[in-house]
Write an enzyme that holds these catalytic residues in place. Sequence first.
Site, PDB file in Angstrom:
ATOM      1  CB  ALA A  60      -6.807   2.036  10.036  1.00 44.72           C
ATOM      2  CB  ILE A  79      -6.562   6.986   3.786  1.00 51.30           C
ATOM      3  CG1 ILE A  79      -7.864   7.448   4.441  1.00 51.30           C
ATOM      4  CG2 ILE A  79      -6.832   6.472   2.363  1.00 51.30           C
ATOM      5  CD1 ILE A  79      -8.525   8.625   3.734  1.00 51.30           C
ATOM      6  N   GLY A  80      -4.682   4.196   3.468  1.00 48.30           N
ATOM      7  CA  GLY A  80      -3.576   3.644   2.688  1.00 48.30           C
ATOM      8  C   GLY A  80      -4.140   2.717   1.636  1.00 48.30           C
ATOM      9  CB  CYS A 117       1.159   8.777   8.512  1.00 46.68           C
ATOM     10  SG  CYS A 117      -0.162   7.568   8.773  1.00 46.68           S
ATOM     11  NE  ARG A 132      -0.213   0.581   4.941  1.00 48.00           N
ATOM     12  CZ  ARG A 132       0.694   1.476   5.306  1.00 48.00           C
ATOM     13  NH1 ARG A 132       0.974   2.498   4.518  1.00 48.00           N
ATOM     14  NH2 ARG A 132       1.338   1.362   6.457  1.00 48.00           N
ATOM     15  N   GLY A 133       0.286   2.371  -0.374  1.00 48.04           N
ATOM     16  CA  GLY A 133       1.001   3.627  -0.287  1.00 48.04           C
ATOM     17  C   GLY A 133       1.118   4.089   1.151  1.00 48.04           C
TER      18      GLY A 133
END
Length: 252
Positions: free
Chosen positions: A179, A165-166, A195, A89-90
Amino acid sequence: MVNIDSAAATEFGLHSAAGTRPVEWRVSEGLVPYAEAIAAMDARVNAIASGEAAELVWLLQHPPLYTAGTSARPEQLIEARLPVHRTGRGGQFTYHGPGQRVAYLMLDLGRRRPDIRAYVGALQEWIIRTLAAFNVRGERRCERIGVWVKRPDKGAGFEDKIAAIGIRVRRWITLHGIALNVDPDLSHFSGIVPCGISEPRYGVTSLADLGTPVSMPEVDRVLRREFEALFGPTRSVPERPHSVGRTVNAAP
């Protein structure tokens, strides 16, 4: 609870084309191992791409762990007190654990809108509308992904992240997702630079930390309602052996 004006769905919504099957909606009980979740997502995305399965939203919780996104740097792992999983994921490092509602979305953007920026905006709107139902004001920040809440009680300019957010997109089908911190052990975030944001005025919070104790089923009901407003209808499905997760409670 507060009812949210649905006008925002026009701007942020990513509804599928008419006649498309409803998105399947699953809620796992217990803690789902991270590696199992990744394998299940990969298999589901392949099935969606081949037309063998419908889109899916999967709500779950993980055992305590850290995940490292594609932009994570070694120095952002302050103390590896928990298992660390590298993921496609990013984003950078984040924490998952009990009390955090993780929502993995496997949606076909090719049938909705092949626009990753619009998709991220819709995820943020989904979280913001969910928080508003519990009288918590979540906000976007252009320079910081996720959803944030102002913390004037901590000082001028202080803000805490309440949801991460990923995402990853493969063949225009999404993986990973959001999440939302409902009532996790916030001390676990101190083992990482969450993050990649290290400024002291930016922290991490949860609904419980903000004085809003709610149950996970309550959160799930609002998540589903607001998802449908933005993305379209859903259909509860029971767990199938060796598919997604282990034990599922199919919410009505």
